[in-house]
Design a protein around this motif. Structure first.
Motif, mmCIF file in Angstrom:
data_model
loop_
_atom_site.group_PDB
_atom_site.id
_atom_site.type_symbol
_atom_site.label_atom_id
_atom_site.label_comp_id
_atom_site.label_asym_id
_atom_site.label_seq_id
_atom_site.Cartn_x
_atom_site.Cartn_y
_atom_site.Cartn_z
ATOM 1 N N ASN A 54 0.810 -1.216 0.000
ATOM 2 C CA ASN A 54 0.000 0.000 0.000
ATOM 3 C C ASN A 54 0.846 1.270 0.000
ATOM 4 O O ASN A 54 0.498 2.252 -0.643
ATOM 5 C CB ASN A 54 -0.929 0.018 1.214
ATOM 6 N N ASP A 55 1.947 1.258 0.726
ATOM 7 C CA ASP A 55 2.775 2.456 0.822
ATOM 8 C C ASP A 55 3.933 2.466 -0.168
ATOM 9 O O ASP A 55 4.819 3.319 -0.067
ATOM 10 C CB ASP A 55 3.312 2.598 2.253
ATOM 11 N N SER A 56 3.935 1.549 -1.112
ATOM 12 C CA SER A 56 4.911 1.634 -2.191
ATOM 13 C C SER A 56 4.552 2.823 -3.076
ATOM 14 O O SER A 56 3.390 3.234 -3.164
ATOM 15 C CB SER A 56 4.921 0.345 -3.020
ATOM 16 N N VAL A 57 5.550 3.390 -3.716
ATOM 17 C CA VAL A 57 5.313 4.566 -4.553
ATOM 18 C C VAL A 57 4.331 4.239 -5.675
ATOM 19 O O VAL A 57 3.414 5.021 -5.979
ATOM 20 C CB VAL A 57 6.643 5.082 -5.140
ATOM 21 N N THR A 58 4.501 3.076 -6.299
ATOM 22 C CA THR A 58 3.643 2.726 -7.426
ATOM 23 C C THR A 58 2.186 2.558 -7.017
ATOM 24 O O THR A 58 1.284 2.856 -7.796
ATOM 25 C CB THR A 58 4.153 1.433 -8.087
ATOM 26 N N LYS A 59 1.937 2.079 -5.804
ATOM 27 C CA LYS A 59 0.555 1.924 -5.337
ATOM 28 C C LYS A 59 -0.047 3.276 -4.968
ATOM 29 O O LYS A 59 -1.151 3.624 -5.393
ATOM 30 C CB LYS A 59 0.517 0.980 -4.127
ATOM 31 N N GLN A 60 0.672 4.054 -4.173
ATOM 32 C CA GLN A 60 0.143 5.329 -3.697
ATOM 33 C C GLN A 60 -0.086 6.319 -4.829
ATOM 34 O O GLN A 60 -1.145 6.929 -4.929
ATOM 35 C CB GLN A 60 1.108 5.939 -2.674
ATOM 36 N N LYS A 61 0.922 6.468 -5.676
ATOM 37 C CA LYS A 61 0.894 7.554 -6.654
ATOM 38 C C LYS A 61 0.154 7.208 -7.936
ATOM 39 O O LYS A 61 -0.109 8.099 -8.752
ATOM 40 C CB LYS A 61 2.325 7.977 -6.991
ATOM 41 N N PHE A 62 -0.165 5.942 -8.124
ATOM 42 C CA PHE A 62 -0.851 5.570 -9.363
ATOM 43 C C PHE A 62 -2.212 4.939 -9.084
ATOM 44 O O PHE A 62 -3.238 5.466 -9.495
ATOM 45 C CB PHE A 62 0.038 4.642 -10.195
ATOM 46 N N ASP A 63 -2.240 3.823 -8.376
ATOM 47 C CA ASP A 63 -3.509 3.156 -8.085
ATOM 48 C C ASP A 63 -4.398 4.058 -7.229
ATOM 49 O O ASP A 63 -5.530 4.383 -7.602
ATOM 50 C CB ASP A 63 -3.233 1.824 -7.372
ATOM 51 N N ASN A 64 -3.906 4.480 -6.074
ATOM 52 C CA ASN A 64 -4.729 5.258 -5.155
ATOM 53 C C ASN A 64 -5.190 6.577 -5.766
ATOM 54 O O ASN A 64 -6.323 7.006 -5.557
ATOM 55 C CB ASN A 64 -3.959 5.538 -3.864
ATOM 56 N N LEU A 65 -4.325 7.224 -6.508
ATOM 57 C CA LEU A 65 -4.662 8.531 -7.071
ATOM 58 C C LEU A 65 -5.452 8.414 -8.371
ATOM 59 O O LEU A 65 -6.608 8.841 -8.455
ATOM 60 C CB LEU A 65 -3.388 9.338 -7.298
ATOM 61 N N TYR A 66 -4.847 7.811 -9.386
ATOM 62 C CA TYR A 66 -5.461 7.836 -10.715
ATOM 63 C C TYR A 66 -6.643 6.873 -10.845
ATOM 64 O O TYR A 66 -7.613 7.174 -11.550
ATOM 65 C CB TYR A 66 -4.412 7.519 -11.780
ATOM 66 N N CYS A 67 -6.580 5.745 -10.169
ATOM 67 C CA CYS A 67 -7.701 4.810 -10.235
ATOM 68 C C CYS A 67 -8.958 5.442 -9.639
ATOM 69 O O CYS A 67 -10.044 5.375 -10.220
ATOM 70 C CB CYS A 67 -7.357 3.516 -9.505
ATOM 71 N N CYS A 68 -8.808 6.075 -8.479
ATOM 72 C CA CYS A 68 -9.965 6.709 -7.838
ATOM 73 C C CYS A 68 -10.436 7.930 -8.624
ATOM 74 O O CYS A 68 -11.631 8.212 -8.701
ATOM 75 C CB CYS A 68 -9.613 7.097 -6.404
ATOM 76 N N LYS A 69 -9.495 8.641 -9.209
ATOM 77 C CA LYS A 69 -9.848 9.809 -10.014
ATOM 78 C C LYS A 69 -10.730 9.428 -11.194
ATOM 79 O O LYS A 69 -11.656 10.155 -11.567
ATOM 80 C CB LYS A 69 -8.565 10.483 -10.511
ATOM 81 N N GLU A 70 -10.463 8.276 -11.785
ATOM 82 C CA GLU A 70 -11.222 7.869 -12.963
ATOM 83 C C GLU A 70 -12.476 7.074 -12.638
ATOM 84 O O GLU A 70 -13.391 7.009 -13.459
ATOM 85 C CB GLU A 70 -10.318 7.026 -13.881
ATOM 86 N N SER A 71 -12.547 6.476 -11.456
ATOM 87 C CA SER A 71 -13.671 5.579 -11.176
ATOM 88 C C SER A 71 -14.737 6.160 -10.255
ATOM 89 O O SER A 71 -15.855 5.656 -10.216
ATOM 90 C CB SER A 71 -13.152 4.266 -10.574
ATOM 91 N N ILE A 72 -14.419 7.211 -9.509
ATOM 92 C CA ILE A 72 -15.396 7.778 -8.572
ATOM 93 C C ILE A 72 -16.642 8.271 -9.308
ATOM 94 O O ILE A 72 -17.776 8.028 -8.876
ATOM 95 C CB ILE A 72 -14.774 8.930 -7.741
ATOM 96 N N LEU A 73 -16.441 8.927 -10.438
ATOM 97 C CA LEU A 73 -17.587 9.466 -11.184
ATOM 98 C C LEU A 73 -18.443 8.353 -11.771
ATOM 99 O O LEU A 73 -19.677 8.448 -11.785
ATOM 100 C CB LEU A 73 -17.101 10.389 -12.294
#
Length: 513
Positions: free
Chosen positions: A262-281
């Motif tokens: 969860n706290d790896s850079v690839t998880k935090q900065k890509f999955d957590n940010l961009y995945c939620c940005k595109e799927s919340i709507l």
């Protein structure tokens, strides 16, 4: 170690210093029953298809809605694959062909994971590994599961969320020989039964855990302590599960090494940010058809998930307020042009509240009582503990299930609050998520399992570890070709000036991306 293992140089002693134990804020473990409470009904389980038009049912078909399926429990059915295998429990094995098409489509959007499968497939770095997993069962996670199998692992799988399983995908996995125990719309009892079926077998004993939320880890720790002590490692990808691992570690009860994905850079900065940005709507539109322009929305938490949600909502013209406990995140929100305020200050006027904290009781009964009629409440964190649902299950309040994953909670004066997905993860319960961004996390998870399984004795002791920086960079590099991106090579002089290897890692461990 095999070739894929060497690619990230994690077998070399000089990389050991890049793996560090970390300590984060401790949060008390929630009782397992609190996290998976069922809504009370007078006449047994409520049908998920109640009051749903055919149009609404069709709109949910791509995320595995059960609205048009047999609602009897799969536990009551004896199903077999075309090869005669029956060690699984899913909704309908006959849907396997449809699920296979979903997986094939997802593979096209997960190029790096397919590259890893191709590069390491012949060498089988997970040969002999027995991985028990508890994640969302979607087309994207199916690509990960089948990749682990292609790398030599034997897998048994359950779902970490009762609403996110795509039944067609579960059928395709079962048909492909994976023991899957999951279906969309599980009850609380079903949920824990499925997890237990993954673990409780006489002929198979897991040596690795891949978890999302910590429920599988918690179950094995509590019910099978002898098995827990024999594990080679645990890989956890959610903030909720990481809290649980650190809780065990703090109490000196974590007797196996664990990887904090969860706290790896690839998880935090890509999955957590961009995945939620595109799927919340997508989740909000599918469930409510709400117009977001001009709506007053409170986002609780401004971590990477909160940032992604705010960016998406702001793009559609919503008026956004943020609640935060961390002054650094609060200052970031202010600098992004958002108003930071307490929930109590704004709750009477808000149209929507979204939780993104990973904490518990962020929205309480007091907040619900002060909401105006029509307010939409949902959660983008992993666990439904962010919303105090227990306080809403009283005789004075009526629950009206109006469509899949949408409940109206009605007060005596007629006020109604709209609750989505019973407070569980909105995007994976009510919509789909981008395959590409999940490929980043999936590759990280696969490499973490390879590292734990192949690490020499003594490299990892009891505790929670972060992945090496070199591994994060390797994962990111695998995804660059799809954008036709070309990295600049450092010269020997430049590398010497910076004091780093020209092949990386390019940032120190303390660097904040």
């Amino acid at each position: 170690m095999k070739k894929a293992y060497n690619l990230v140089n994690v077998s070399k002693a000089k990389q050991q210093e890049t793996v560090q134990s970390v300590c984060i804020k401790q949060i008390q473990l929630s009782d397992q029953q609190e996290e998976f409470n069922k809504l009370p009904t007078k006449a047994g389980p409520r049908p998920l298809s109640h009051s749903v038009s055919q149009l609404s049912a069709d709109s949910f078909s791509s995320v595995g809605s059960v609205s048009s399926e047999d609602e009897s429990s799969p536990q009551d059915k004896l199903q077999k694959t075309s090869n005669g295998l029956s060690d699984f429990c899913i909704k309908n094995i006959k849907q396997a062909d449809f699920g296979r098409k979903e997986i094939d489509i997802a593979q096209q959007g997960m190029p790096a994971l397919m590259i890893l499968r191709k590069r390491a497939g012949e060498e089988k770095p997970l040969a002999g590994a027995k991985v028990v997993g508890c994640t969302h069962i979607t087309a994207q996670t199916a690509v990960l599961i089948e990749t682990l199998a292609a790398l030599g692992a034997q897998c048994r799988w359950a779902a970490c969320n009762i609403f996110s399983t795509q039944n067609t995908v579960a059928a395709a996995l079962a048909e492909g020989g994976i023991s899957v125990f999951a279906w969309r719309g599980e009850s609380e009892d079903d949920f824990w039964w499925c997890i237990d079926r993954c673990v409780a077998t006489d002929s198979w004993e897991p040596n690795l855990i891949l978890d999302d939320g910590g429920d599988l880890t918690h179950w094995i720790y509590k019910k099978y302590p002898n098995l827990f002590g024999k594990l080679k490692g645990i890989v956890e990808e959610s903030v909720t599960g990481i809290y649980r691992l650190y809780q065990l570690s703090k109490a000196s009860k974590l007797c196996v090494p664990s990887m904090n994905v969860n706290d790896s850079v690839t998880k935090q900065k890509f999955d957590n940010l961009y995945c939620c940005k595109e799927s919340i709507l997508d989740g909000l539109k599918r469930t409510t058809d709400v117009m977001l322009g001009g709506k007053q929305v409170v986002v609780c938490g401004y971590g990477e998930v909160g940032k992604g949600c705010c960016a998406a909502l702001k793009g559609l013209g919503a008026v956004i307020y943020v609640t935060e406990v961390d002054p650094i995140c609060a200052l970031q929100a202010c600098m992004d042009g958002l108003r930071v305020i307490t929930l109590s200050e704004v709750i009477r006027h808000t149209d929507m509240v979204i939780t993104c904290t990973g904490n518990k009781n962020v929205i309480t009964r007091e907040h619900f009582d002060r909401m105006r009629s029509g307010c939409v409440v949902c959660n983008m964190g992993h666990s439904n503990t962010e919303i105090d649902l227990a306080s809403l299950r009283t005789t004075e309040l009526k629950w009206h299930h109006v469509r899949p994953h949408v409940d109206h909670i009605i007060w005596p004066d007629g006020k109604q609050v709209v609750l989505l997905a019973e407070g569980r993860l909105l995007n994976l319960s009510c919509s789909t998520v981008p395959s590409f961004v999940l490929s980043v996390t999936a590759v990280t998870q696969a490499l973490a399992l390879i590292e734990l399984y192949n690490a020499p004795a003594g490299r990892y002791k009891q505790g929670v570890y972060l992945l090496p920086k070199k591994m994060d960079e390797y994962v990111a590099g695998l995804h660059l070709p799809i954008f036709d991106a070309h990295l600049t090579d450092l010269t020997d002089e430049q590398a010497q000036y910076l004091g780093i290897s020209k092949h990386g890692p390019f940032k120190p461990n303390y660097y904040r991306y």
